[in-house]
Design an enzyme around this catalytic site. Structure first.
Site, PDB file in Angstrom:
ATOM      1  N   ASN A 198     -48.599  13.719  10.121  1.00  0.00           N
ATOM      2  CA  ASN A 198     -47.254  14.083   9.932  1.00  0.00           C
ATOM      3  C   ASN A 198     -46.627  15.147  10.902  1.00  0.00           C
ATOM      4  OD1 ASN A 198     -46.941  12.189   7.988  1.00  0.00           O
ATOM      5  ND2 ASN A 198     -46.969  13.707   6.352  1.00  0.00           N
TER       6      ASN A 198
ATOM      7  N   CYS B 173     -38.492   3.131  -0.749  1.00  0.00           N
ATOM      8  CA  CYS B 173     -39.954   2.818  -0.537  1.00  0.00           C
ATOM      9  C   CYS B 173     -40.658   3.209  -1.922  1.00  0.00           C
ATOM     10  CB  CYS B 173     -40.437   3.759   0.666  1.00  0.00           C
ATOM     11  SG  CYS B 173     -40.936   5.337   0.145  1.00  0.00           S
TER      12      CYS B 173
ATOM     13  N   ARG C   7     -35.748   8.224  -1.295  1.00  0.00           N
ATOM     14  CA  ARG C   7     -35.869   8.782  -0.139  1.00  0.00           C
ATOM     15  C   ARG C   7     -34.537   8.465   0.922  1.00  0.00           C
ATOM     16  NH1 ARG C   7     -41.843   8.102   2.121  1.00  0.00           N
ATOM     17  NH2 ARG C   7     -41.273   9.982   3.287  1.00  0.00           N
TER      18      ARG C   7
ATOM     19  N   ASP D 143     -48.147  15.479  -1.548  1.00  0.00           N
ATOM     20  CA  ASP D 143     -49.156  14.442  -0.663  1.00  0.00           C
ATOM     21  C   ASP D 143     -50.527  14.598  -1.363  1.00  0.00           C
ATOM     22  OD1 ASP D 143     -47.118  13.164   0.662  1.00  0.00           O
ATOM     23  OD2 ASP D 143     -47.728  14.349   2.516  1.00  0.00           O
TER      24      ASP D 143
ATOM     25  N   ARG E 282     -52.794   3.798   7.578  1.00  0.00           N
ATOM     26  CA  ARG E 282     -51.638   4.362   7.920  1.00  0.00           C
ATOM     27  C   ARG E 282     -51.834   5.964   7.901  1.00  0.00           C
ATOM     28  NH1 ARG E 282     -46.323   3.710   4.669  1.00  0.00           N
ATOM     29  NH2 ARG E 282     -45.938   5.191   6.412  1.00  0.00           N
TER      30      ARG E 282
HETATM   31  N1  EPU Z   1     -34.163  13.687   0.471  1.00  0.00           N
HETATM   32  C1  EPU Z   1     -32.823  13.546   0.140  1.00  0.00           C
HETATM   33  N2  EPU Z   1     -32.006  13.292   1.215  1.00  0.00           N
HETATM   34  C2  EPU Z   1     -32.455  13.485   2.481  1.00  0.00           C
HETATM   35  C3  EPU Z   1     -33.909  13.820   2.874  1.00  0.00           C
HETATM   36  C4  EPU Z   1     -34.581  14.008   1.811  1.00  0.00           C
HETATM   37  O1  EPU Z   1     -32.512  13.325  -0.961  1.00  0.00           O
HETATM   38  O2  EPU Z   1     -31.608  13.316   3.560  1.00  0.00           O
HETATM   39  C5  EPU Z   1     -35.050  13.859  -0.684  1.00  0.00           C
HETATM   40  C6  EPU Z   1     -36.068  12.955  -0.772  1.00  0.00           C
HETATM   41  O3  EPU Z   1     -35.673  11.754  -1.131  1.00  0.00           O
HETATM   42  C7  EPU Z   1     -37.348  13.681  -1.312  1.00  0.00           C
HETATM   43  C8  EPU Z   1     -37.150  15.143  -0.822  1.00  0.00           C
HETATM   44  O4  EPU Z   1     -35.666  15.230  -0.484  1.00  0.00           O
HETATM   45  O5  EPU Z   1     -37.054  13.403  -2.936  1.00  0.00           O
HETATM   46  C9  EPU Z   1     -37.921  15.536   0.008  1.00  0.00           C
HETATM   47  O6  EPU Z   1     -38.093  14.601   0.899  1.00  0.00           O
HETATM   48  P1  EPU Z   1     -38.572  14.910   2.726  1.00  0.00           P
HETATM   49  O7  EPU Z   1     -37.374  14.513   3.340  1.00  0.00           O
HETATM   50  O8  EPU Z   1     -39.185  16.384   2.762  1.00  0.00           O
HETATM   51  O9  EPU Z   1     -39.673  13.868   2.835  1.00  0.00           O
HETATM   52  P2  EPU Z   1     -39.993  13.297   4.223  1.00  0.00           P
HETATM   53  O10 EPU Z   1     -39.597  14.116   5.363  1.00  0.00           O
HETATM   54  O11 EPU Z   1     -39.382  11.841   4.220  1.00  0.00           O
HETATM   55  C10 EPU Z   1     -42.348  14.088   4.687  1.00  0.00           C
HETATM   56  C11 EPU Z   1     -43.723  13.586   4.847  1.00  0.00           C
HETATM   57  C12 EPU Z   1     -44.041  12.909   3.504  1.00  0.00           C
HETATM   58  C13 EPU Z   1     -44.104  13.938   2.535  1.00  0.00           C
HETATM   59  C14 EPU Z   1     -42.866  14.695   2.481  1.00  0.00           C
HETATM   60  C15 EPU Z   1     -42.768  15.863   1.423  1.00  0.00           C
HETATM   61  C16 EPU Z   1     -43.655  12.999   7.036  1.00  0.00           C
HETATM   62  C17 EPU Z   1     -43.447  11.904   8.319  1.00  0.00           C
HETATM   63  N3  EPU Z   1     -43.590  12.501   5.952  1.00  0.00           N
HETATM   64  O12 EPU Z   1     -41.461  13.176   4.305  1.00  0.00           O
HETATM   65  O13 EPU Z   1     -45.593  12.272   3.718  1.00  0.00           O
HETATM   66  O14 EPU Z   1     -44.708  13.549   1.132  1.00  0.00           O
HETATM   67  O15 EPU Z   1     -42.448  15.219   3.476  1.00  0.00           O
HETATM   68  O16 EPU Z   1     -43.623  16.655   1.793  1.00  0.00           O
HETATM   69  O17 EPU Z   1     -43.898  14.077   7.521  1.00  0.00           O
HETATM   70  C18 EPU Z   1     -47.464  10.875   3.319  1.00  0.00           C
HETATM   71  O18 EPU Z   1     -47.771  11.270   4.511  1.00  0.00           O
HETATM   72  O19 EPU Z   1     -47.954  10.481   2.659  1.00  0.00           O
HETATM   73  C19 EPU Z   1     -45.970  11.232   3.134  1.00  0.00           C
HETATM   74  C20 EPU Z   1     -45.140  10.524   2.110  1.00  0.00           C
END
Ligand code: EPU
Length: 417
Positions: free
Chosen positions: A23, A117, A122, A305, A397
């Protein structure tokens, strides 16, 4: 489709090396879009998501060259169409991370909407909201985010919730904007800090990463750099939990304890002895783990995670653990599969009550997402008899050479078709 066969009951013992963080690597690769020069990334993990991102960047005209297995050079000299097609985004949501850099560099971008997903809805509304505040015109056309901005301008952005990739996308976009951008309620995850360090090495002016206010002074151009990717804190945590569940004794070379304090605290509460130094982390679990309760939250809280892996640990622990998931609305799918192995788990909304049982029994189970599959591996390592885990492409992945690493620690594990 590949499956994993695991014969449970072997204590994990020995030493393995922790890989570079998936990540952190994914946004770092996208940062290459911000410059015409070469970005060299070291300690890149071999993972399916990394290959997908390389393919996506390659389609856009980024020249990719690999060196000595762990380094990648990315040169976004002559970019083609700034497009992230549905076929790629649907397999990896992190593809959304090209949106900010493409828009900043090319003045336009078309990125497929990621859609839902397995772990939840998300949405990416915060990415869109922030870029709009920076002056972008954004519409959604036939499932694509279509963004345009001759030049982004600095803005004060307050995100509605803490979002990791949202913070990263906006931070990258702001690097080439006109003026200063302030992101409030920014994600404090170590991967955000790793990205900020690399951006600064490329000539950006980012301050405050690691706190909840990040300030980015836009520059007119960025240049190449060499950056070594931080160790994967979730891979680290997963191996520590696996070792604790099997009452093992392991050393994880290259792991950084400062990145996972909340996880180490919970492992100590479960009864593990943990020693950390500059070279890595050692864990020794002298007896049956004790149940731990936890609640996921943004960094520095307990990471979502790691929630699934701790559910597997609680499943065989002494006592009852209450686990609350606050980040994603549907991240308990592993509970049903753990129940197939004999776990006693009761789910109510976003809370799981896990009553530890003396032993799990091997069965056929199905991986539903990356971290869910990791929890099934942990459970299988302690279950009596053989467990067959289907759909392990989810595991590939995010975990580099997991069979080799676990075999080296004494697990009985093999991949079959
Ligand atoms: N959210 C919104 N709107 C947005 C963005 C996020 O509603 O525009 C919500 C999401 O639906 C969720 C929360 O905010 O409920 C937090 O989501 P976040 O955006 O932080 O997640 P992400 O950036 O999509 C990354 C990691 C994830 C990890 C999460 C939380 C990467 C590539 N992915 O996802 O990793 O679970 O942060 O720490 O950095 C994994 O590696 O298995 C994985 C899913």
């Amino acid at each position: 489709m590949d499956k994993l066969l695991i014969q449970g009951g072997h204590r994990l013992q020995g030493e393995v090396r922790i890989s570079g963080a998936k990540n952190a690597a994914l946004p770092l690769m996208c940062a290459s879009l911000l410059s015409t020069d070469t970005l060299r990334l070291e300690n890149v993990p071999h993972l399916m998501d990394i290959t997908t991102m390389l393919r996506l960047l390659g389609c856009m005209g980024v020249e990719v060259s690999m060196h000595d297995g762990m380094s990648v050079e990315l040169r976004a000299h002559g970019l083609g169409a700034p497009l992230a097609p549905y076929d790629m985004v649907k397999t990896m949501r992190a593809s959304i991370l090209v949106l900010g850099p493409l828009l900043a560099r090319c003045g336009e971008a078309r990125v497929s909407l990621p859609g839902g997903c397995a772990i939840g809805l998300r949405p990416v509304d915060q990415h869109i909201k922030g870029l709009t505040q920076m002056g972008a015109q954004i519409t959604v056309e036939q499932g694509y985010i279509v963004a345009r901005a001759a030049r982004l301008r600095g803005a004060r952005i307050l995100t509605d919730m803490v979002t990791v990739t949202g913070t990263e996308n906006l931070m990258m976009a702001a690097c080439l904007a006109d003026g200063t951008t302030i992101i409030e309620n920014a994600a404090r995850e170590p991967e955000v800090v790793d990205l900020a360090n690399c951006l600064n090495a490329m000539g950006a002016r980012v301050r405050g990463a690691g706190s909840d206010v990040i300030t980015i002074e836009g520059v007119s151009a960025m240049h190449g750099a060499t950056h070594s990717i931080m160790p994967d804190r979730i891979e680290t945590g997963t191996f520590l939990v696996a070792a604790a569940a099997t009452r093992g004794q392991v050393r994880l070379q290259g792991a950084d304890a400062t990145l996972l304090e909340a996880v180490l605290d919970k492992l100590r509460e479960a009864g593990a002895n943990i020693q950390a130094d500059a070279g890595g982390i050692s864990l020794d679990m002298p007896g049956r783990p004790r149940s731990v309760g936890l609640r996921t939250s943004p960094y520095p809280g307990f990471p979502t995670d790691m929630q699934a892996q701790f559910m597997a640990l609680d499943a065989i622990a002494e006592g009852t653990g209450v686990i609350t998931e606050t980040i994603f609305e549907n991240r308990f799918m592993h509970a049903l599969e753990l129940q197939r192995l004999g776990a006693d788990i009761e789910i109510s909304g976003n809370t799981a009550v896990v009553r530890g049982v003396p032993a799990l029994q091997g069965a056929t189970v199905m991986a539903t997402d990356l971290r869910a599959s990791a929890s099934l591996v942990v459970a299988a390592l302690v279950a009596q008899g053989e467990t067959c885990i289907e759909r392990i492409y989810h595991l590939d992945r995010g975990y580099e050479s997991i069979e080799e690493k676990l075999s080296r620690l004494g697990a009985s594990i093999r991949r079959v078709q």
